[in-house]
Each structure stands twice: as structure tokens, then as C-alpha cells.
Design an enzyme around this catalytic site. Structure first.
Site, PDB file in Angstrom:
ATOM      1  N   SER A 134       6.792  70.598  50.969  1.00 27.52           N
ATOM      2  CA  SER A 134       7.614  70.760  49.770  1.00 27.52           C
ATOM      3  C   SER A 134       7.286  72.038  49.022  1.00 27.52           C
ATOM      4  O   SER A 134       6.133  72.466  48.982  1.00 27.52           O
ATOM      5  CB  SER A 134       7.386  69.575  48.834  1.00 27.52           C
ATOM      6  N   TYR A 158       1.363  64.713  43.834  1.00 33.03           N
ATOM      7  CA  TYR A 158       2.302  64.751  44.972  1.00 33.03           C
ATOM      8  C   TYR A 158       2.161  66.097  45.703  1.00 33.03           C
ATOM      9  O   TYR A 158       1.938  66.124  46.920  1.00 33.03           O
ATOM     10  CB  TYR A 158       3.737  64.558  44.487  1.00 33.03           C
ATOM     11  N   LYS A 162       0.522  67.286  49.654  1.00 36.19           N
ATOM     12  CA  LYS A 162       1.189  68.140  50.647  1.00 36.19           C
ATOM     13  C   LYS A 162       0.273  69.301  51.048  1.00 36.19           C
ATOM     14  O   LYS A 162       0.186  69.677  52.220  1.00 36.19           O
ATOM     15  CB  LYS A 162       2.515  68.674  50.103  1.00 36.19           C
TER      16      LYS A 162
HETATM   17  C1  WQD Z   1      16.160  70.333  38.918  1.00 34.66           C
HETATM   18  C2  WQD Z   1      16.501  71.025  37.605  1.00 34.66           C
HETATM   19  C3  WQD Z   1      15.276  70.150  35.750  1.00 34.66           C
HETATM   20  C4  WQD Z   1      17.034  66.140  35.985  1.00 34.66           C
HETATM   21  C5  WQD Z   1      12.104  67.935  42.508  1.00 34.66           C
HETATM   22  C6  WQD Z   1      10.739  67.467  42.840  1.00 34.66           C
HETATM   23  C7  WQD Z   1      10.203  68.219  44.009  1.00 34.66           C
HETATM   24  C8  WQD Z   1      11.173  68.223  45.161  1.00 34.66           C
HETATM   25  C9  WQD Z   1      12.581  68.619  44.728  1.00 34.66           C
HETATM   26  C10 WQD Z   1      10.311  66.716  46.831  1.00 34.66           C
HETATM   27  C11 WQD Z   1      15.293  71.308  36.736  1.00 34.66           C
HETATM   28  C12 WQD Z   1      16.752  69.837  35.591  1.00 34.66           C
HETATM   29  C13 WQD Z   1      16.694  67.459  36.216  1.00 34.66           C
HETATM   30  C14 WQD Z   1      17.756  65.794  34.822  1.00 34.66           C
HETATM   31  C15 WQD Z   1      17.755  68.100  34.168  1.00 34.66           C
HETATM   32  N1  WQD Z   1      11.165  66.942  45.785  1.00 34.66           N
HETATM   33  N2  WQD Z   1      17.054  68.425  35.317  1.00 34.66           N
HETATM   34  N3  WQD Z   1      18.082  66.794  33.935  1.00 34.66           N
HETATM   35  O1  WQD Z   1      12.115  69.251  39.574  1.00 34.66           O
HETATM   36  O2  WQD Z   1      13.159  71.159  40.912  1.00 34.66           O
HETATM   37  O3  WQD Z   1      12.069  69.268  42.097  1.00 34.66           O
HETATM   38  O4  WQD Z   1      12.943  67.813  43.628  1.00 34.66           O
HETATM   39  O5  WQD Z   1       9.667  67.500  47.441  1.00 34.66           O
HETATM   40  O6  WQD Z   1       9.013  67.593  44.369  1.00 34.66           O
HETATM   41  O7  WQD Z   1       9.927  67.736  41.749  1.00 34.66           O
HETATM   42  O8  WQD Z   1      14.252  68.917  40.901  1.00 34.66           O
HETATM   43  O9  WQD Z   1      16.332  67.751  40.397  1.00 34.66           O
HETATM   44  O10 WQD Z   1      14.239  67.023  39.179  1.00 34.66           O
HETATM   45  O11 WQD Z   1      15.303  69.232  38.623  1.00 34.66           O
HETATM   46  O12 WQD Z   1      18.061  68.989  33.350  1.00 34.66           O
HETATM   47  O13 WQD Z   1      18.097  64.598  34.564  1.00 34.66           O
HETATM   48  O14 WQD Z   1      17.332  70.141  36.827  1.00 34.66           O
HETATM   49  O15 WQD Z   1      14.691  70.525  34.503  1.00 34.66           O
HETATM   50  O16 WQD Z   1      15.524  72.525  36.046  1.00 34.66           O
HETATM   51  P1  WQD Z   1      12.862  69.710  40.766  1.00 34.66           P
HETATM   52  P2  WQD Z   1      15.047  68.121  39.771  1.00 34.66           P
END
Ligand code: WQD
Length: 348
Positions: A134, A158, A162
Site C-alpha cells: 500500500s 496498518y 506492510k
Molecule cells: C481520500 C480523500 C480524505 C472520506 C485510504 C487508506 C489507505 C489505502 C487507500 C489501503 C482524502 C477525503 C475521505 C470522506 C473525505 N487503503 N475524504 N470524506 O485516506 O487516501 O487512503 O485508502 O491500502 O490505506 O488510508 O483514502 O478515501 O479515505 O480519502 O473528505 O468521507 O478523501 O480526506 O483527502 P486515503 P480515503
């Protein structure tokens, strides 16, 4: 060719399983079904049967922490003269927030589970592995685009599991140079769904991730999308991420298999992303214009552990695997919405 696909009934695993079977590769799925629905298997069968494809899919309900289960899979395969050629290892826990609350569970499942798998593979002489890593391992950094030599500094359990697993691969390959063939694929943000709408993302409970939350707002399961901060150092103030279509990601795994079959030994760490960064507002605007849905949102404070920007340099995947993403943000939105419309309550 016969592939053991651990975690093969999850969001990513089910899409990889479908592509493998469609290509005529025999698949053994090992899954504990703790984070996924057995209905996924019915959907995979439906899709392939509707295409009148001949395929071999075996399902084993088990936990990678149980080494006896793993040993039996390899032993039975050899006994039946259809040994496992390659393992694609996705089984594991992947919630950042849950890992902070329950770190030992993540070290147990992700690290000890992978150790078990490597011990079984070694014992039964299966030395080819594609692993689900990841981009979380890159930690808090705004240096974009991120290449594989980017500083590794995970900030949550997490991500640390990895990194620990990738270190295991490093030591393992160093201990016996010309034996193992390992591709560790560092996923950015897998989103969307298979265009058939038969399989897709179905998080348990309230989605942590943006895209499944957004499609649940569109279908009416969630009222309002909370945007975690509009004061980031980005053009429109919202967070930028690298959203890769789940089919592009799955195709990256098939390209990895082809690569492993073409070399004698290797240990490669490879980013799998779209190579583009899109902000939350850009995702919302694209989704609304592609689907005609309205996405009500509210601006909330920043989420712990978030960064302003994170997107991939995917040049290594292009040169080493001959792989590049083909699907646009519009296709991500249309395929994700098609899945959610056809499955308002996911697989249940
Ligand atoms: C994306 C963007 C949030 C939710 C995650 C995991 C990571 C990987 C990929 C496994 C950010 C914003 C999010 C919401 C929002 N998974 N957001 N409102 O954090 O980049 O990564 O998924 O490997 O481990 O952490 O993805 O989709 O949570 O967030 O504004 O309800 O959307 O701040 O900018 P992230 P995400």
C-alpha cells in the site's frame, strides 16, 4: 496455470479472481469471509457462466493465521498433480483507523499471517508471490508524484505491517538469491467496480473511504458527504489522491504474473496507481456530471493522518510490467455508480 488467491472474495480480490478465471487460469480462493460476503462467489460464477466460459474455481474458507490450512492447500494441490504455481496474497486487514485502535490484531493477521504463508510456500516449494502492499507506507509526505524510492515512513499500524512484510521479503530473497520471485504492489486508491455491476465495493458499516461513501450518498444510504478539510495546500483546498480503477489495478496483477513467469528470480516493489491526482471537489464534480446525481456535502475539520496530496509515479510499472492504467475518472464514476445502483445494499 494455478493461482492461490488469498483474500479473493474482497473488493480487490474478487476483481482479480474474475480476470484470472476469464483468462483461463485456475483459481483457489482462500478467504475467512470476515470482511466479505460469500455472495461474491455466486456473482463471479454468474458472470462467467453467462459468458459460457469454462473455468476452475475452488473456495476454501479459512484463516491465513492457521498454518495447517495453508499446508493442506499446498499438499492437496501437489497430491492432485495440480500444484500452486503462483500466490497472490491479499488476505489481511486494511482499515487505518481500526489498526490504530487494535494494532495487535493487525500485526497478527497481516504479519504473522504472511509469515505463515511464506513458511508454507517454502515448505512446498512454491516461490512466486504477488503481494498487496500500500501507498500508506509512504506516510505523511507531500512530495508528489511518489516513486518507489520515496521515503518510507508509515504513521499507522496498518502501514507499519506492510513495511514489516516488505522487510520480510527483502531478508527472504537475500537469504537465497536465485529462488524467490516476488512483486510487492503498492496500491494507491482502488475505486469503481466491474462494468457488469455484478461485483464492486461493499464496505462493512459506514465507509471510511471517500468513493464508497460518495456512492452511498448518491443512492440515499448516507445523507451528506463530509469533506475532511477544504484548507489544504491544494488548488481548491481539498485533499488530492490517486484514484485507480479497480479493473486497472486487477490488470496490474495479471501483468505481474506474466512478469514473474518471464524471469528466474526477483524482488520488485511497484506502485499501482493512475499517476494522476484528483481533489475531493474534482471527484464530486466528475461524479455529479457523469451520473446526474447530486452530492450534498458539508465541510468538516481535517482527519488525523491525512495529507494534502498523494499520487503515484507509475513509470516503473510501465517499464517493468508493460502495464499502464486505461480507464478514466469518468469510467470510475460510471462503473462505481452502476454497481451501487444495481446493489443499493451491496451484497446483502
Ligand atoms: C481520500 C480523500 C480524505 C472520506 C485510504 C487508506 C489507505 C489505502 C487507500 C489501503 C482524502 C477525503 C475521505 C470522506 C473525505 N487503503 N475524504 N470524506 O485516506 O487516501 O487512503 O485508502 O491500502 O490505506 O488510508 O483514502 O478515501 O479515505 O480519502 O473528505 O468521507 O478523501 O480526506 O483527502 P486515503 P480515503
Amino acid at each position: 496455470m494455478r493461482v492461490l488467491l488469498t483474500g479473493g472474495s474482497g473488493f480487490i480480490g474478487s476483481h482479480i479472481a474474475l480476470l484470472l478465471l476469464e483468462r483461463g487460469i485456475d483459481v483457489v480462493i482462500l478467504d475467512s469471509f470476515t470482511n466479505s460476503s460469500p455472495n461474491v462467489i455466486n456473482r463471479i460464477n454468474t458472470y462467467l457462466d453467462n459468458k459460457y466460459l469454462k473455468y476452475k474455481l475452488e473456495i476454501i474458507n479459512g484463516d491465513i493465521r492457521d498454518k495447517k490450512t495453508l499446508d493442506k492447500i499446498f499438499f492437496d494441490s501437489i497430491k492432485a498433480h495440480k500444484s500452486i504455481d503462483i500466490v497472490i496474497h491479499l488476505a489481511g486487514l486494511k482499515s487505518v483507523s481500526e489498526s490504530v485502535v487494535n494494532p495487535l490484531l493487525y500485526w497478527d493477521v497481516n504479519v504473522l499471517g504472511t509469515l505463515n504463508l511464506l513458511l508454507s510456500m517454502k515448505e512446498y516449494e512454491c516461490f512466486s508471490l504477488v503481494f498487496s502492499s500500500s501507498a500508506t507506507i509512504y506516510g505523511l509526505s507531500d512530495l508528489v508524484p511518489m516513486a518507489e524510492d520515496h521515503n518510507i515512513s508509515p504513521i499507522n499500524p496498518y502501514g507499519k505491517t506492510k513495511v514489516a512484510i516488505e522487510s520480510m521479503f527483502y531478508d527472504l530473497c537475500n537469504s537465497n538469491i536465485n529462488l524467490w520471485k516476488i512483486c510487492s504492489l503498492r496500491y494507491f486508491n482502488p475505486v469503481g467496480a466491474h462494468p457488469s455491476g455484478l461485483i464492486g465495493e461493499d464496505p462493512i458499516g459506514i465507509p471510511n473511504n471517500l468513493f464508497p461513501f460518495l456512492t452511498q450518498v448518491a443512492i440515499g444510504r448516507q445523507k451528506t458527504l463530509k469533506i475532511f478539510g477544504d484548507d489544504w495546500d491544494t488548488e481548491d483546498g481539498s485533499g488530492i489522491r490517486d484514484y485507480i480503477h479497480i479493473i486497472d489495478l486487477a490488470e496490474g496483477h495479471l501483468a505481474s504474473i506474466d512478469y514473474l513467469n518471464s524471469i528466474d528470480s526477483c524482488l520488485e516493489f511497484i506502485n499501482l496507481g493512475s499517476g494522476k491526482g484528483y481533489s475531493v471537489f474534482q471527484i464530486i464534480n466528475q461524479f455529479e456530471s457523469s451520473t446526474g446525481c447530486q452530492i450534498p456535502f458539508s465541510i468538516e475539520s481535517r482527519r488525523d493522518g491525512d495529507v494534502a496530496k498523494c499520487y503515484a509515479d507509475i513509470s516503473k510499472a510501465k517499464t517493468l510490467l508493460g502495464w499502464s492504467p486505461k480507464r478514466s475518472l469518468e469510467e470510475i464514476c460510471l462503473d462505481g455508480w452502476n454497481w451501487q445502483m444495481k446493489n443499493p445494499n451491496g451484497y446483502s
